[in-house]
Design a protein around this motif. Structure first.
Motif, PDB file in Angstrom:
ATOM      1  N   THR A   2       0.842  -1.183   0.000  1.00 44.75           N
ATOM      2  CA  THR A   2       0.000   0.000   0.000  1.00 44.75           C
ATOM      3  C   THR A   2       0.884   1.242   0.000  1.00 44.75           C
ATOM      4  O   THR A   2       1.602   1.508   0.970  1.00 44.75           O
ATOM      5  CB  THR A   2      -0.920   0.025   1.229  1.00 44.75           C
ATOM      6  OG1 THR A   2      -1.719  -1.154   1.226  1.00 44.75           O
ATOM      7  CG2 THR A   2      -1.825   1.254   1.180  1.00 44.75           C
ATOM      8  N   LEU A   3       0.844   1.992  -1.098  1.00 44.91           N
ATOM      9  CA  LEU A   3       1.674   3.177  -1.221  1.00 44.91           C
ATOM     10  C   LEU A   3       0.959   4.392  -0.656  1.00 44.91           C
ATOM     11  O   LEU A   3      -0.266   4.437  -0.571  1.00 44.91           O
ATOM     12  CB  LEU A   3       2.029   3.415  -2.689  1.00 44.91           C
ATOM     13  CG  LEU A   3       2.737   2.266  -3.403  1.00 44.91           C
ATOM     14  CD1 LEU A   3       3.038   2.647  -4.843  1.00 44.91           C
ATOM     15  CD2 LEU A   3       4.011   1.873  -2.673  1.00 44.91           C
ATOM     16  N   ASP A  17       4.669   8.978  -3.996  1.00 48.33           N
ATOM     17  CA  ASP A  17       5.397   7.763  -3.625  1.00 48.33           C
ATOM     18  C   ASP A  17       5.607   6.950  -4.900  1.00 48.33           C
ATOM     19  O   ASP A  17       4.649   6.482  -5.514  1.00 48.33           O
ATOM     20  CB  ASP A  17       4.565   6.984  -2.605  1.00 48.33           C
ATOM     21  CG  ASP A  17       5.271   5.769  -2.033  1.00 48.33           C
ATOM     22  OD1 ASP A  17       6.229   5.272  -2.663  1.00 48.33           O
ATOM     23  OD2 ASP A  17       4.838   5.285  -0.965  1.00 48.33           O
ATOM     24  N   THR A  18       6.870   6.769  -5.302  1.00 50.72           N
ATOM     25  CA  THR A  18       7.125   6.101  -6.587  1.00 50.72           C
ATOM     26  C   THR A  18       6.973   4.589  -6.521  1.00 50.72           C
ATOM     27  O   THR A  18       7.008   3.922  -7.559  1.00 50.72           O
ATOM     28  CB  THR A  18       8.540   6.421  -7.104  1.00 50.72           C
ATOM     29  OG1 THR A  18       9.517   5.848  -6.220  1.00 50.72           O
ATOM     30  CG2 THR A  18       8.750   7.919  -7.229  1.00 50.72           C
ATOM     31  N   GLY A  19       6.849   4.024  -5.326  1.00 51.91           N
ATOM     32  CA  GLY A  19       6.676   2.584  -5.213  1.00 51.91           C
ATOM     33  C   GLY A  19       7.947   1.788  -5.395  1.00 51.91           C
ATOM     34  O   GLY A  19       7.887   0.583  -5.625  1.00 51.91           O
ATOM     35  N   TYR A  20       9.080   2.424  -5.274  1.00 51.99           N
ATOM     36  CA  TYR A  20      10.359   1.738  -5.442  1.00 51.99           C
ATOM     37  C   TYR A  20      10.635   0.855  -4.222  1.00 51.99           C
ATOM     38  O   TYR A  20      10.774   1.361  -3.102  1.00 51.99           O
ATOM     39  CB  TYR A  20      11.467   2.768  -5.627  1.00 51.99           C
ATOM     40  CG  TYR A  20      12.868   2.208  -5.715  1.00 51.99           C
ATOM     41  CD1 TYR A  20      13.242   1.388  -6.769  1.00 51.99           C
ATOM     42  CD2 TYR A  20      13.814   2.511  -4.740  1.00 51.99           C
ATOM     43  CE1 TYR A  20      14.524   0.882  -6.850  1.00 51.99           C
ATOM     44  CE2 TYR A  20      15.106   2.018  -4.824  1.00 51.99           C
ATOM     45  CZ  TYR A  20      15.450   1.199  -5.873  1.00 51.99           C
ATOM     46  OH  TYR A  20      16.728   0.696  -5.957  1.00 51.99           O
ATOM     47  N   ARG A  22       9.567  -0.503  -1.671  1.00 46.44           N
ATOM     48  CA  ARG A  22       8.581  -0.526  -0.583  1.00 46.44           C
ATOM     49  C   ARG A  22       7.932   0.842  -0.487  1.00 46.44           C
ATOM     50  O   ARG A  22       8.447   1.826  -1.047  1.00 46.44           O
ATOM     51  CB  ARG A  22       9.259  -0.897   0.746  1.00 46.44           C
ATOM     52  CG  ARG A  22      10.270   0.126   1.221  1.00 46.44           C
ATOM     53  CD  ARG A  22      10.765  -0.180   2.626  1.00 46.44           C
ATOM     54  NE  ARG A  22      11.794   0.756   3.072  1.00 46.44           N
ATOM     55  CZ  ARG A  22      11.566   1.967   3.576  1.00 46.44           C
ATOM     56  NH1 ARG A  22      10.311   2.422   3.680  1.00 46.44           N
ATOM     57  NH2 ARG A  22      12.569   2.746   3.959  1.00 46.44           N
ATOM     58  N   PRO A  23       6.802   0.941   0.209  1.00 48.47           N
ATOM     59  CA  PRO A  23       6.194   2.258   0.397  1.00 48.47           C
ATOM     60  C   PRO A  23       7.127   3.214   1.135  1.00 48.47           C
ATOM     61  O   PRO A  23       7.898   2.813   2.010  1.00 48.47           O
ATOM     62  CB  PRO A  23       4.947   1.952   1.230  1.00 48.47           C
ATOM     63  CG  PRO A  23       4.627   0.523   0.932  1.00 48.47           C
ATOM     64  CD  PRO A  23       5.958  -0.150   0.753  1.00 48.47           C
ATOM     65  N   SER A  47       7.367   3.263 -12.010  1.00 49.61           N
ATOM     66  CA  SER A  47       6.790   4.408 -11.297  1.00 49.61           C
ATOM     67  C   SER A  47       5.970   5.314 -12.196  1.00 49.61           C
ATOM     68  O   SER A  47       5.198   6.146 -11.702  1.00 49.61           O
ATOM     69  CB  SER A  47       7.906   5.246 -10.661  1.00 49.61           C
ATOM     70  OG  SER A  47       8.754   4.484  -9.850  1.00 49.61           O
ATOM     71  N   ARG A  50       2.254   5.848 -11.617  1.00 47.54           N
ATOM     72  CA  ARG A  50       2.006   6.594 -10.389  1.00 47.54           C
ATOM     73  C   ARG A  50       2.166   8.097 -10.621  1.00 47.54           C
ATOM     74  O   ARG A  50       1.368   8.905 -10.141  1.00 47.54           O
ATOM     75  CB  ARG A  50       2.986   6.153  -9.300  1.00 47.54           C
ATOM     76  CG  ARG A  50       2.801   4.752  -8.794  1.00 47.54           C
ATOM     77  CD  ARG A  50       1.755   4.664  -7.723  1.00 47.54           C
ATOM     78  NE  ARG A  50       2.047   5.533  -6.597  1.00 47.54           N
ATOM     79  CZ  ARG A  50       1.156   5.865  -5.652  1.00 47.54           C
ATOM     80  NH1 ARG A  50      -0.076   5.415  -5.717  1.00 47.54           N
ATOM     81  NH2 ARG A  50       1.508   6.643  -4.660  1.00 47.54           N
TER      82      ARG A  50
END
Length: 318
Positions: A2-3, A17-20, A22-23, A47, A50
């Motif tokens: 969950t970002l 939050d690019t999701g790299y 982990r959040p 990313s 996003r």
């Protein structure tokens, strides 16, 4: 995973939050002006959706984005640049002059990352790194300014973490987009609303004195905010945060110089850096036990030790 949802964190500045990995590990930013918008940092190829969702959520169209800026060409910051340009038809990529060629032809960049992480891990982390069209790349020397209408953003040469690093000054919010020049600060380590800062000394162009000079140059602008890629906005007494980071960097250097030479140096240095981390977190009152902290910073500790070793070897050869 969950970002964190994209949100406005300062007037006209949106955190993404690019999701790299982990959040809340890596951020990009959307900056709005009167006539246009800019995306600062791109994350990875994965990313891009996003970032585009954040542009739409801000009420903007893809062709409202005039610039994409990367603070430097390390892949967690810039791997998505070429793919993002494909989706933003009017945008041009702003990059340090030393990094521009690597955005146009990322083959050497990918090879260098593969030496650090391994080729399979690089593909998993960053996806396809699309070359940026040369005619859409702007080299940004020290003092280069891009204007979003009523919002000029000024690039400053910012060596220390890498020779191809710039920071971006936003007078409107009295802030700097700092890339890795202001260290890392994960929100999991906040205590009583106060951030904990830790140096990032990744390979291969670390220069501690230059990094401290970069910090001093940013402080000369009396910033009220810094926008970290790792992770989020810090406010308040920026000079105090910079001093804490500088002390942490000095301790990194001391530990590196004290590390025993030979094949065990990396393990010894990494262990020493972990000790510095845990002591700093305990003094800060961070709400993490040692195991959780070491897991959170595991990659950073490895990379910091590697970067310090490259610097040590360069010093010895000079």
């Amino acid at each position: 995973m969950t970002l964190e949802p994209a949100r406005e964190i300062a007037p006209g500045v949106h955190l993404i939050d690019t999701g790299y990995v982990r959040p809340r590990l890596a951020a990009a930013y959307l900056v709005r002006g009167r006539d246009a918008a800019a995306v600062v940092e791109t994350g990875t190829a994965g990313s891009v959706p996003r970032v585009l969702d954040a542009v739409a959520a801000a009420g903007l169209r893809p062709d409202d984005v005039s610039h994409v800026v990367v603070t430097h060409v390390h892949l967690d910051h810039a791997a998505g640049a070429g793919a993002l340009l494909r989706a933003l038809p009017r945008a041009r990529l702003v990059v340090h002059p030393r990094g521009a060629r690597h955005m146009i032809d990322p083959s050497k960049l990918m090879a260098g990352a593969a030496e650090v992480y391994g080729a399979e891990r690089v593909r998993a982390l960053y996806g396809e790194v699309v070359p940026a069209p040369a005619d859409r790349v702007i080299e940004a020397p020290d003092g280069f300014t891009l204007d979003l209408g009523d919002r000029p953003l000024r690039a400053l040469d910012a060596p220390g973490h890498a020779k191809h690093h710039l920071v971006l000054h936003d007078p409107r919010s009295r802030g700097f987009f700092t890339g890795d020049a202001f260290g890392i600060s994960y929100r999991e380590t906040d205590s009583a609303g106060e951030p904990f800062l830790f140096p990032t000394t990744t390979p291969v162009q670390l220069d501690p004195p230059a990094l401290k000079a970069t910090l001093a140059r940013m402080l000369a602008e009396a910033p009220e905010r810094v926008y970290l890629t790792h992770y989020g906005m810090l406010e308040g007494d920026i000079a105090r945060h910079a001093a804490a980071l500088g002390h942490g960097l000095d301790e990194h250097v001391r530990l590196a110089r004290a590390a025993p030479p030979g094949p065990g140096r990396h393990a010894a240095l990494r262990e020493a850096l972990a000790g510095q981390l845990l002591a700093g977190l305990a003094a800060h009152g961070a709400p993490l036990d040692a195991a959780a902290a070491l897991e959170l910073f595991a990659v950073d500790l490895d990379l910091n030790a590697q970067g310090l070793e490259v610097w040590l070897d360069a010093q010895a050869a000079a």
